[in-house]
Design a protein around this motif. Structure first.
Motif, PDB file in Angstrom:
ATOM      1  N   PRO A 167       0.673  -1.107   0.260  1.00  0.00           N
ATOM      2  CA  PRO A 167      -0.010  -0.132  -0.100  1.00  0.00           C
ATOM      3  C   PRO A 167       0.881   1.198   0.142  1.00  0.00           C
ATOM      4  O   PRO A 167       0.484   2.402  -0.382  1.00  0.00           O
ATOM      5  CB  PRO A 167      -0.679   0.030   1.382  1.00  0.00           C
ATOM      6  N   ILE A 168       2.064   1.430   0.813  1.00  0.00           N
ATOM      7  CA  ILE A 168       2.898   2.567   0.847  1.00  0.00           C
ATOM      8  C   ILE A 168       3.498   2.680  -0.654  1.00  0.00           C
ATOM      9  O   ILE A 168       3.482   3.850  -1.228  1.00  0.00           O
ATOM     10  CB  ILE A 168       3.659   2.188   1.776  1.00  0.00           C
ATOM     11  N   ASN A 169       3.782   1.654  -1.369  1.00  0.00           N
ATOM     12  CA  ASN A 169       4.497   1.980  -2.789  1.00  0.00           C
ATOM     13  C   ASN A 169       3.430   2.147  -3.731  1.00  0.00           C
ATOM     14  O   ASN A 169       3.636   3.243  -4.545  1.00  0.00           O
ATOM     15  CB  ASN A 169       4.956   0.374  -3.227  1.00  0.00           C
ATOM     16  N   ALA A 170       2.022   1.752  -3.546  1.00  0.00           N
ATOM     17  CA  ALA A 170       1.163   2.087  -4.220  1.00  0.00           C
ATOM     18  C   ALA A 170       0.693   3.607  -4.202  1.00  0.00           C
ATOM     19  O   ALA A 170       0.351   4.606  -5.135  1.00  0.00           O
ATOM     20  CB  ALA A 170      -0.355   1.381  -4.090  1.00  0.00           C
ATOM     21  N   ALA A 171       0.823   4.095  -2.823  1.00  0.00           N
ATOM     22  CA  ALA A 171       0.539   5.644  -2.695  1.00  0.00           C
ATOM     23  C   ALA A 171       1.605   6.375  -2.967  1.00  0.00           C
ATOM     24  O   ALA A 171       1.452   7.596  -3.620  1.00  0.00           O
ATOM     25  CB  ALA A 171       0.201   5.725  -0.996  1.00  0.00           C
ATOM     26  N   LEU A 172       2.816   5.839  -2.946  1.00  0.00           N
ATOM     27  CA  LEU A 172       3.942   6.872  -3.519  1.00  0.00           C
ATOM     28  C   LEU A 172       4.129   6.767  -4.990  1.00  0.00           C
ATOM     29  O   LEU A 172       4.320   8.001  -5.506  1.00  0.00           O
ATOM     30  CB  LEU A 172       5.461   6.108  -3.034  1.00  0.00           C
ATOM     31  N   ARG A 173       3.772   5.733  -5.548  1.00  0.00           N
ATOM     32  CA  ARG A 173       3.578   5.829  -7.159  1.00  0.00           C
ATOM     33  C   ARG A 173       2.318   7.088  -7.549  1.00  0.00           C
ATOM     34  O   ARG A 173       2.543   7.538  -8.750  1.00  0.00           O
ATOM     35  CB  ARG A 173       3.186   4.556  -7.596  1.00  0.00           C
ATOM     36  N   GLY A 174       1.528   7.249  -6.609  1.00  0.00           N
ATOM     37  CA  GLY A 174       0.404   8.297  -6.942  1.00  0.00           C
ATOM     38  C   GLY A 174       0.829   9.857  -6.602  1.00  0.00           C
ATOM     39  O   GLY A 174       0.185  10.588  -7.066  1.00  0.00           O
ATOM     40  N   VAL A 175       1.870   9.904  -6.008  1.00  0.00           N
ATOM     41  CA  VAL A 175       2.565  11.409  -5.678  1.00  0.00           C
ATOM     42  C   VAL A 175       2.830  11.905  -7.051  1.00  0.00           C
ATOM     43  O   VAL A 175       3.666  11.559  -7.708  1.00  0.00           O
ATOM     44  CB  VAL A 175       3.492  11.222  -4.743  1.00  0.00           C
ATOM     45  N   ASP A 176       2.355  13.147  -7.224  1.00  0.00           N
ATOM     46  CA  ASP A 176       2.799  14.001  -8.446  1.00  0.00           C
ATOM     47  C   ASP A 176       4.089  14.559  -8.407  1.00  0.00           C
ATOM     48  O   ASP A 176       4.399  15.151  -7.355  1.00  0.00           O
ATOM     49  CB  ASP A 176       1.775  15.121  -8.439  1.00  0.00           C
ATOM     50  N   GLN A 201       0.551  13.225   1.131  1.00  0.00           N
ATOM     51  CA  GLN A 201      -0.309  12.396  -0.281  1.00  0.00           C
ATOM     52  C   GLN A 201      -0.380  11.256  -0.168  1.00  0.00           C
ATOM     53  O   GLN A 201      -1.053  10.468  -0.831  1.00  0.00           O
ATOM     54  CB  GLN A 201       0.552  12.976  -1.564  1.00  0.00           C
ATOM     55  N   CYS A 202       0.544  10.489   0.739  1.00  0.00           N
ATOM     56  CA  CYS A 202       0.493   9.128   0.820  1.00  0.00           C
ATOM     57  C   CYS A 202      -0.056   8.445   2.305  1.00  0.00           C
ATOM     58  O   CYS A 202       0.336   7.615   2.700  1.00  0.00           O
ATOM     59  CB  CYS A 202       1.933   8.429   0.729  1.00  0.00           C
ATOM     60  N   GLU A 203      -0.801   9.651   2.712  1.00  0.00           N
ATOM     61  CA  GLU A 203      -1.241   9.423   4.329  1.00  0.00           C
ATOM     62  C   GLU A 203      -2.020   7.849   4.428  1.00  0.00           C
ATOM     63  O   GLU A 203      -1.993   7.291   5.157  1.00  0.00           O
ATOM     64  CB  GLU A 203      -2.297  10.337   4.475  1.00  0.00           C
ATOM     65  N   ARG A 204      -2.969   7.515   3.257  1.00  0.00           N
ATOM     66  CA  ARG A 204      -3.810   6.704   3.322  1.00  0.00           C
ATOM     67  C   ARG A 204      -2.872   5.034   3.125  1.00  0.00           C
ATOM     68  O   ARG A 204      -3.316   4.311   3.788  1.00  0.00           O
ATOM     69  CB  ARG A 204      -4.814   6.552   2.110  1.00  0.00           C
ATOM     70  N   GLY A 205      -1.932   5.299   2.160  1.00  0.00           N
ATOM     71  CA  GLY A 205      -1.054   3.932   2.247  1.00  0.00           C
ATOM     72  C   GLY A 205      -0.389   3.838   3.407  1.00  0.00           C
ATOM     73  O   GLY A 205      -0.253   2.745   3.784  1.00  0.00           O
ATOM     74  N   ILE A 206       0.092   4.827   4.315  1.00  0.00           N
ATOM     75  CA  ILE A 206       0.947   4.578   5.452  1.00  0.00           C
ATOM     76  C   ILE A 206      -0.151   4.075   6.511  1.00  0.00           C
ATOM     77  O   ILE A 206       0.356   3.054   7.092  1.00  0.00           O
ATOM     78  CB  ILE A 206       1.625   5.942   5.838  1.00  0.00           C
TER      79      ILE A 206
END
Length: 283
Positions: A167-176, A201-206
């Motif tokens: 989930p963290i990797n997915a969230a970081l990939r979505g960071v603009d 921006q990656c709060e949800r993944g963390i």
């Protein structure tokens, strides 16, 4: 319009039936059982709160210890997973997917295999102690490496790290990248970029990674049983004992739901604390 709704209902119905039959119905039944009692190894359907009072009294120390240990595992796992995902996203370049694949290949190893591997590493005759003895750093094996809370934490972190990484990797990939480049152009140091741009921006993944590691650790009983020793009994061990050894499903169910409630409260409180820390650091 009605035909569209009928098609939507027909499409969702199989998933809803599977969810109801294999998830909601068993949990609901177990919740009802938690208010019953056992007499002569038979369930008695006399509803009361005695099992929950027992959980809050006799087992409160085990619940608190479990939550503390699970929170530690969740924090350590999330920190390591974020560091790995951050490196993959911003520093690994074209090798990022290769590193992610290598990390995820550990999921194919059996859970018990990892536990016994750590037993071999942490034991008195294990690799770590033997290496320290050979190097002359210690005069006798370190006994607390195995059969201790430390062994439980390190084993669970190793097991849960790939799951938290996803989930963290997915969230970081979505960071603009645009806000990051803008912050760099304005002279923001890497620490401010991390706190002000990336972490929000990656709060949800963390939070998802922490919740996953925390919930699994709080409900685990195999790891503390095999590497925790006599001083590391978690609430999962008591729940397993109630169901298997004492044949007392109501008490076991009450302990399970009491632990579930407390874990939800802890996750909610830590989520709120995480957001407040980010706001405080941003000011």
């Amino acid at each position: 319009m009605s035909s569209v709704r009928s098609r939507d209902v027909a499409a969702v119905a199989p998933s809803f039936l599977v969810w109801t039959g294999f998830f909601f119905a068993p949990i609901l039944y177990l919740f009802v059982v938690s208010f019953w009692s056992v007499r002569q190894y038979k369930l008695v359907t006399d509803a009361s709160f005695d099992n929950y009072l027992l959980a809050a009294g006799e087992y409160r120390h085990a619940i608190v210890f479990t939550l503390a240990l699970a929170a530690l595992v969740g924090v350590v796992t999330t920190v390591f997973a974020f560091a790995m995902a951050y490196m993959i996203r911003f520093y690994a370049g074209r090798f990022g997917n290769v590193l992610l694949f290598i990390a995820l290949t550990t999921l194919f190893g059996g859970y018990l295999v990892k536990i016994y591997a750590w037993k071999g590493l942490l034991g008195s005759t294990g690799i770590i102690n033997q290496a320290l003895l050979a190097a002359g750093l210690i005069s006798e094996p370190i006994s607390w490496l195995l059969y201790s809370p430390f062994a439980v934490v390190i084993t669970l972190v190793h097991f849960l790290l790939p799951y938290a990484l996803l989930p963290i990797n997915a969230a970081l990939r979505g960071v603009d990248d645009a806000p990051i480049e803008a912050a760099r152009d304005l002279g923001a140091p890497p620490s401010r970029i991390l706190i002000d741009v990336i972490l929000p921006q990656c709060e949800r993944g963390i939070l998802t990674a922490f919740a996953l590691a925390f919930f699994v650790s709080a409900g685990d009983y195999v790891t503390p049983q095999l590497v925790g020793g006599t001083d590391t009994f978690m609430i999962g061990n008591f729940i397993q004992s109630q169901f298997v050894n004492r044949m007392n499903a109501p008490v076991g169910a009450a302990l399970a739901f009491a632990t579930l409630l407390m874990t939800l409260l802890v996750v909610a409180l830590l989520s709120l604390l995480y957001r407040r820390i980010l706001k405080a650091c941003a000011t």
